[in-house]
Design a protein around this motif. Structure first.
Motif, PDB file in Angstrom:
ATOM      1  N   ARG A  34      36.596  -6.894  55.518  1.00  0.00           N
ATOM      2  CA  ARG A  34      35.766  -7.875  56.230  1.00  0.00           C
ATOM      3  C   ARG A  34      36.311  -9.270  56.025  1.00  0.00           C
ATOM      4  O   ARG A  34      36.401 -10.081  56.954  1.00  0.00           O
ATOM      5  CB  ARG A  34      34.318  -7.808  55.719  1.00  0.00           C
ATOM      6  CG  ARG A  34      33.332  -7.201  56.706  1.00  0.00           C
ATOM      7  CD  ARG A  34      31.892  -7.534  56.344  1.00  0.00           C
ATOM      8  NE  ARG A  34      31.579  -7.350  54.929  1.00  0.00           N
ATOM      9  CZ  ARG A  34      31.200  -6.178  54.396  1.00  0.00           C
ATOM     10  NH1 ARG A  34      31.108  -5.099  55.151  1.00  0.00           N
ATOM     11  NH2 ARG A  34      30.924  -6.094  53.113  1.00  0.00           N
ATOM     12  N   ARG A  35      36.651  -9.541  54.788  1.00  0.00           N
ATOM     13  CA  ARG A  35      37.161 -10.879  54.473  1.00  0.00           C
ATOM     14  C   ARG A  35      38.506 -11.118  55.174  1.00  0.00           C
ATOM     15  O   ARG A  35      38.739 -12.192  55.738  1.00  0.00           O
ATOM     16  CB  ARG A  35      37.328 -10.976  52.951  1.00  0.00           C
ATOM     17  CG  ARG A  35      37.581 -12.381  52.473  1.00  0.00           C
ATOM     18  CD  ARG A  35      37.450 -12.468  50.961  1.00  0.00           C
ATOM     19  NE  ARG A  35      37.957 -13.734  50.480  1.00  0.00           N
ATOM     20  CZ  ARG A  35      38.775 -13.873  49.443  1.00  0.00           C
ATOM     21  NH1 ARG A  35      39.169 -12.790  48.777  1.00  0.00           N
ATOM     22  NH2 ARG A  35      39.185 -15.056  49.070  1.00  0.00           N
TER      23      ARG A  35
ATOM     24  N   HIS B 237      39.572  -9.686  57.851  1.00  0.00           N
ATOM     25  CA  HIS B 237      39.289  -9.803  59.275  1.00  0.00           C
ATOM     26  C   HIS B 237      38.828 -11.217  59.628  1.00  0.00           C
ATOM     27  O   HIS B 237      39.281 -11.811  60.612  1.00  0.00           O
ATOM     28  CB  HIS B 237      38.219  -8.788  59.659  1.00  0.00           C
ATOM     29  CG  HIS B 237      37.913  -8.733  61.122  1.00  0.00           C
ATOM     30  ND1 HIS B 237      37.018  -9.582  61.730  1.00  0.00           N
ATOM     31  CD2 HIS B 237      38.400  -7.949  62.104  1.00  0.00           C
ATOM     32  CE1 HIS B 237      36.964  -9.301  63.028  1.00  0.00           C
ATOM     33  NE2 HIS B 237      37.789  -8.314  63.273  1.00  0.00           N
ATOM     34  N   ARG B 238      37.950 -11.766  58.828  1.00  0.00           N
ATOM     35  CA  ARG B 238      37.424 -13.103  59.102  1.00  0.00           C
ATOM     36  C   ARG B 238      38.538 -14.152  58.990  1.00  0.00           C
ATOM     37  O   ARG B 238      38.643 -15.073  59.800  1.00  0.00           O
ATOM     38  CB  ARG B 238      36.276 -13.428  58.134  1.00  0.00           C
ATOM     39  CG  ARG B 238      35.307 -14.470  58.683  1.00  0.00           C
ATOM     40  CD  ARG B 238      34.144 -14.716  57.721  1.00  0.00           C
ATOM     41  NE  ARG B 238      33.732 -13.521  57.007  1.00  0.00           N
ATOM     42  CZ  ARG B 238      33.850 -13.331  55.700  1.00  0.00           C
ATOM     43  NH1 ARG B 238      34.373 -14.288  54.946  1.00  0.00           N
ATOM     44  NH2 ARG B 238      33.438 -12.208  55.143  1.00  0.00           N
TER      45      ARG B 238
ATOM     46  N   ASN C  20      38.246  -6.166  66.473  1.00  0.00           N
ATOM     47  CA  ASN C  20      38.533  -5.122  65.497  1.00  0.00           C
ATOM     48  C   ASN C  20      39.796  -4.355  65.862  1.00  0.00           C
ATOM     49  O   ASN C  20      40.624  -4.066  64.996  1.00  0.00           O
ATOM     50  CB  ASN C  20      37.363  -4.141  65.400  1.00  0.00           C
ATOM     51  CG  ASN C  20      36.276  -4.638  64.475  1.00  0.00           C
ATOM     52  OD1 ASN C  20      36.526  -5.448  63.581  1.00  0.00           O
ATOM     53  ND2 ASN C  20      35.061  -4.171  64.693  1.00  0.00           N
TER      54      ASN C  20
ATOM     55  N   ARG D 126      35.713  -2.084  52.178  1.00  0.00           N
ATOM     56  CA  ARG D 126      35.066  -2.708  53.341  1.00  0.00           C
ATOM     57  C   ARG D 126      34.911  -4.205  53.134  1.00  0.00           C
ATOM     58  O   ARG D 126      35.075  -4.996  54.066  1.00  0.00           O
ATOM     59  CB  ARG D 126      33.705  -2.047  53.583  1.00  0.00           C
ATOM     60  CG  ARG D 126      33.837  -0.587  53.986  1.00  0.00           C
ATOM     61  CD  ARG D 126      32.491   0.128  53.910  1.00  0.00           C
ATOM     62  NE  ARG D 126      31.542  -0.380  54.874  1.00  0.00           N
ATOM     63  CZ  ARG D 126      31.384   0.110  56.097  1.00  0.00           C
ATOM     64  NH1 ARG D 126      32.109   1.147  56.469  1.00  0.00           N
ATOM     65  NH2 ARG D 126      30.514  -0.393  56.942  1.00  0.00           N
ATOM     66  N   GLN D 127      34.605  -4.572  51.899  1.00  0.00           N
ATOM     67  CA  GLN D 127      34.458  -5.988  51.545  1.00  0.00           C
ATOM     68  C   GLN D 127      35.776  -6.742  51.777  1.00  0.00           C
ATOM     69  O   GLN D 127      35.808  -7.795  52.432  1.00  0.00           O
ATOM     70  CB  GLN D 127      34.089  -6.034  50.061  1.00  0.00           C
ATOM     71  CG  GLN D 127      33.587  -7.325  49.506  1.00  0.00           C
ATOM     72  CD  GLN D 127      33.269  -7.143  48.003  1.00  0.00           C
ATOM     73  OE1 GLN D 127      34.086  -6.584  47.245  1.00  0.00           O
ATOM     74  NE2 GLN D 127      32.101  -7.581  47.582  1.00  0.00           N
TER      75      GLN D 127
END
Lengths: 187, 187
Positions: free
Chosen positions: B128-129, B131-132, B144, B124-125
């Motif tokens: 998330r990164r 994705h950003r 998303n 997930r980490q």
DNA sequence: GTCTATAGACCGATAGAC
DNA sequence: GTCTATCGGTCTATAGAC
């Protein structure tokens, strides 16, 4: 209309549907005949009476999903002009992907099935037709990459952890919007 | 820089690499410890000396691929402006997908691993990164879906039967071109 | 069409020698 | 760190009764 797969007997359909559910949960290799038999409350021997090997069940399950896709093509093909056919096709492919989620994706993502389908007449036939309906006369390797990306995007996005909590309506709408953009179609 | 996975000992790395090759060919559930052991010419017991269960090997293999992705993020992050970071990121993700083909896709397409990763902190980490870096501050469910589609498109297209015969250079170039268009970036 | 029972191979996993 | 040997369990698949 192209050649269709003959409809399954009710008993065989029960087996195939159970197999598809279990494949989606445990993967193809992680699903045993015992699990399939238990899932429909019969013994293994009863399953073997319908299908002689596990491979036959895997094939029947894959063909069953392929038949759904072929049915979508048939429906869309009746929409009229090429533009309307493509629009109808996109809508129905997105619907199919959202409805079947892991079943489509797991089956078509399994390496054994991918390798088998790559040389499987019916699959190639359906993919050629799908490709033509999506891309028109735009042939060649670049159009192939585009079609592969679009299909992988729709099929793969629905089971991606990034969207695991998302409601179906938003999912459908957004998949369709982005698919259109990917093909340079108006919103 | 975020927390990294500790490097594997040479012996463990041999096991994990063998596992990845076999997973790509037979699927996770279709790969046994015996097959892994045979592939590196040792016995099962020698494998068990390094990993106590098969699940541990599956996890280590998945983490190994995840680490490759994290390394790509690290490299791209050093590119400077957000625009250049995103450009660098796209190039390297496409490279990774083309190089690893079935390994990435099979692992991340396996239903058991998908379910496990969905609640796995490190995954997930990294997502998330990623994705950003891809989407900037464009958050929310629609972003998303877009990110999921793009990642699925790149990862899934490379193993699609439609492009099975295609040379790597064309593949890379076309994936990159279409990925840029998908994000509204200039060619 | 479903059952019980079983064959024979292979599974994941462990013990203990070297 | 690798080996041989083995455990109990599950696997695919089959035989034969109902």
């Amino acid at each position: 209309m192209v050649a269709t797969t003959p409809a399954l007997s009710p008993v065989k359909a029960r087996i195939v549907n159970a197999a598809l559910e279990l494949f989606a949960e445990h993967g193809v290799g992680g699903t045993s005949l015992q699990m399939i038999a238990d899932h429909i409350n019969v013994t293994k021997a009863a399953v073997y009476h319908q299908y002689r090997t596990k491979d036959e069940i895997v094939l029947a399950a894959a063909e069953s999903e392929l038949a759904r896709l072929a049915a979508v093509l048939d429906t869309a093909a009746a929409a009229g002009s090429p533009d309307r056919v493509r629009e109808e096709l996109l809508i129905r492919i997105v619907d199919l992907a959202v409805e079947r989620r892991r079943m489509e994706s797991t089956l078509l993502g399994d390496p054994v099935i991918v390798r088998f389908f790559a040389n499987y007449q019916r699959y190639r036939q359906v993919m050629r037709r799908l490709h033509r309906m999506l891309m028109g006369d735009d042939a060649g390797p670049r159009a192939n990459v585009r079609a592969a990306m679009l299909l992988a995007a729709i099929g793969g996005a629905v089971m991606h952890p990034l969207v695991s909590g998302l409601d179906e309506a938003t999912m459908r709408a957004e998949l369709l919007r982005l698919a259109r953009r990917f093909l340079d179609l108006p919103d």
